[in-house]
Design a protein around this motif. Structure first.
Motif, PDB file in Angstrom:
ATOM      1  N   ILE A 215     154.115  78.314 117.152  1.00  0.00           N
ATOM      2  CA  ILE A 215     155.414  77.845 116.647  1.00  0.00           C
ATOM      3  C   ILE A 215     156.055  76.868 117.637  1.00  0.00           C
ATOM      4  N   ILE A 216     155.972  77.165 118.927  1.00  0.00           N
ATOM      5  CA  ILE A 216     156.530  76.273 119.945  1.00  0.00           C
ATOM      6  C   ILE A 216     155.812  74.934 119.921  1.00  0.00           C
ATOM      7  N   THR A 217     154.483  74.952 119.814  1.00  0.00           N
ATOM      8  CA  THR A 217     153.712  73.713 119.750  1.00  0.00           C
ATOM      9  C   THR A 217     154.100  72.901 118.523  1.00  0.00           C
ATOM     10  N   TYR A 218     154.208  73.572 117.380  1.00  0.00           N
ATOM     11  CA  TYR A 218     154.591  72.895 116.140  1.00  0.00           C
ATOM     12  C   TYR A 218     155.976  72.253 116.282  1.00  0.00           C
ATOM     13  N   CYS A 219     156.917  72.979 116.859  1.00  0.00           N
ATOM     14  CA  CYS A 219     158.274  72.452 117.026  1.00  0.00           C
ATOM     15  C   CYS A 219     158.311  71.273 118.001  1.00  0.00           C
ATOM     16  N   LEU A 220     157.561  71.360 119.092  1.00  0.00           N
ATOM     17  CA  LEU A 220     157.520  70.254 120.050  1.00  0.00           C
ATOM     18  C   LEU A 220     156.932  68.992 119.426  1.00  0.00           C
ATOM     19  N   VAL A 221     155.880  69.149 118.646  1.00  0.00           N
ATOM     20  CA  VAL A 221     155.280  67.991 117.985  1.00  0.00           C
ATOM     21  C   VAL A 221     156.238  67.428 116.945  1.00  0.00           C
ATOM     22  N   ALA A 222     156.967  68.296 116.244  1.00  0.00           N
ATOM     23  CA  ALA A 222     157.958  67.821 115.265  1.00  0.00           C
ATOM     24  C   ALA A 222     159.063  67.035 115.965  1.00  0.00           C
ATOM     25  N   VAL A 223     159.486  67.479 117.151  1.00  0.00           N
ATOM     26  CA  VAL A 223     160.515  66.757 117.913  1.00  0.00           C
ATOM     27  C   VAL A 223     159.980  65.400 118.361  1.00  0.00           C
ATOM     28  N   VAL A 224     158.743  65.363 118.850  1.00  0.00           N
ATOM     29  CA  VAL A 224     158.139  64.099 119.269  1.00  0.00           C
ATOM     30  C   VAL A 224     158.036  63.147 118.078  1.00  0.00           C
ATOM     31  N   GLN A 225     157.581  63.670 116.946  1.00  0.00           N
ATOM     32  CA  GLN A 225     157.465  62.849 115.739  1.00  0.00           C
ATOM     33  C   GLN A 225     158.825  62.280 115.334  1.00  0.00           C
ATOM     34  N   HIS A 226     159.851  63.090 115.380  1.00  0.00           N
ATOM     35  CA  HIS A 226     161.197  62.643 114.990  1.00  0.00           C
ATOM     36  C   HIS A 226     161.762  61.640 115.984  1.00  0.00           C
ATOM     37  N   ASP A 227     161.657  61.943 117.275  1.00  0.00           N
ATOM     38  CA  ASP A 227     162.232  61.067 118.295  1.00  0.00           C
ATOM     39  C   ASP A 227     161.538  59.714 118.364  1.00  0.00           C
ATOM     40  N   MET A 228     160.215  59.704 118.143  1.00  0.00           N
ATOM     41  CA  MET A 228     159.468  58.450 118.200  1.00  0.00           C
ATOM     42  C   MET A 228     159.472  57.726 116.856  1.00  0.00           C
ATOM     43  N   LYS A 229     160.069  58.367 115.845  1.00  0.00           N
ATOM     44  CA  LYS A 229     160.143  57.793 114.496  1.00  0.00           C
ATOM     45  C   LYS A 229     158.760  57.396 113.985  1.00  0.00           C
ATOM     46  N   LEU A 230     157.825  58.323 114.124  1.00  0.00           N
ATOM     47  CA  LEU A 230     156.454  58.083 113.687  1.00  0.00           C
ATOM     48  C   LEU A 230     156.352  58.231 112.181  1.00  0.00           C
TER      49      LEU A 230
ATOM     50  N   ARG B  85     153.828  59.253 110.523  1.00  0.00           N
ATOM     51  CA  ARG B  85     152.631  60.079 110.336  1.00  0.00           C
ATOM     52  C   ARG B  85     153.073  61.506 110.078  1.00  0.00           C
ATOM     53  N   SER B  86     152.195  62.268 109.457  1.00  0.00           N
ATOM     54  CA  SER B  86     152.504  63.675 109.246  1.00  0.00           C
ATOM     55  C   SER B  86     152.351  64.423 110.566  1.00  0.00           C
ATOM     56  N   ILE B  87     152.948  65.577 110.636  1.00  0.00           N
ATOM     57  CA  ILE B  87     152.824  66.392 111.853  1.00  0.00           C
ATOM     58  C   ILE B  87     151.360  66.749 112.084  1.00  0.00           C
ATOM     59  N   TYR B  88     150.626  66.983 111.010  1.00  0.00           N
ATOM     60  CA  TYR B  88     149.202  67.300 111.134  1.00  0.00           C
ATOM     61  C   TYR B  88     148.445  66.146 111.793  1.00  0.00           C
ATOM     62  N   GLU B  89     148.721  64.899 111.390  1.00  0.00           N
ATOM     63  CA  GLU B  89     148.065  63.741 112.005  1.00  0.00           C
ATOM     64  C   GLU B  89     148.446  63.610 113.474  1.00  0.00           C
ATOM     65  N   VAL B  90     149.720  63.825 113.793  1.00  0.00           N
ATOM     66  CA  VAL B  90     150.160  63.754 115.188  1.00  0.00           C
ATOM     67  C   VAL B  90     149.445  64.820 116.014  1.00  0.00           C
ATOM     68  N   LEU B  91     149.319  66.033 115.472  1.00  0.00           N
ATOM     69  CA  LEU B  91     148.593  67.098 116.170  1.00  0.00           C
ATOM     70  C   LEU B  91     147.135  66.726 116.390  1.00  0.00           C
ATOM     71  N   GLN B  92     146.502  66.100 115.400  1.00  0.00           N
ATOM     72  CA  GLN B  92     145.109  65.683 115.549  1.00  0.00           C
ATOM     73  C   GLN B  92     144.967  64.640 116.652  1.00  0.00           C
ATOM     74  N   ILE B  93     145.838  63.653 116.655  1.00  0.00           N
ATOM     75  CA  ILE B  93     145.760  62.601 117.669  1.00  0.00           C
ATOM     76  C   ILE B  93     145.992  63.183 119.057  1.00  0.00           C
ATOM     77  N   LEU B  94     146.979  64.047 119.186  1.00  0.00           N
ATOM     78  CA  LEU B  94     147.246  64.667 120.488  1.00  0.00           C
ATOM     79  C   LEU B  94     146.095  65.565 120.918  1.00  0.00           C
ATOM     80  N   GLY B  95     145.502  66.285 119.984  1.00  0.00           N
ATOM     81  CA  GLY B  95     144.376  67.155 120.311  1.00  0.00           C
ATOM     82  C   GLY B  95     143.155  66.393 120.769  1.00  0.00           C
ATOM     83  N   ILE B  96     142.927  65.240 120.177  1.00  0.00           N
ATOM     84  CA  ILE B  96     141.770  64.427 120.544  1.00  0.00           C
ATOM     85  C   ILE B  96     141.987  63.745 121.881  1.00  0.00           C
TER      86      ILE B  96
END
Length: 102
Positions: free
Chosen positions: A40-55, A57-68
């Motif tokens: 849940i913490i990881t999901y929330c942090l990625v959602a904050v990054v997605q929102h702040d950077m105005k990406l 992309r879906s949260i799932y895509e952001v998680l994939q890119i960060l994971g890779i």
């Protein structure tokens, strides 16, 4: 009692769909809680990054890119501006090291 059971079922369905927890490690209640809290913490942090950077992309895509790119020391802004990250599916076939390949 049924209402509480249904709430628990819906919670675990949401976890499976959004947090990508395939199985729980450990058998104790504390182990399961820690794993859920971390997801849940990881999901929330990625959602904050997605929102702040105005990406756009879906949260799932952001998680994939960060994971890779966990072993890459590229700044986040540069990571999402790269043109070769347009299609996340191409990244999954990359020969770069990935911490999540088993």
């Amino acid at each position: 009692l049924y209402h509480n059971r249904w709430s628990v079922e819906l919670f675990f369905k949401w976890i499976k769909q959004h947090l990508r927890i395939k199985k729980f490690w450990g058998t104790s209640e504390n182990a399961v809680r820690i794993q859920i809290y971390c997801a849940i913490i990881t999901y929330c942090l990625v959602a904050v990054v997605q929102h702040d950077m105005k990406l756009e992309r879906s949260i799932y895509e952001v998680l994939q890119i960060l994971g890779i790119s966990l072993t890459d020391k590229t700044h986040l802004r540069d990571l999402f501006d790269k043109s070769n990250f347009k299609n996340v599916n191409i990244l999954c076939d990359s020969s770069e090291p990935n911490l999540f390949n088993f």
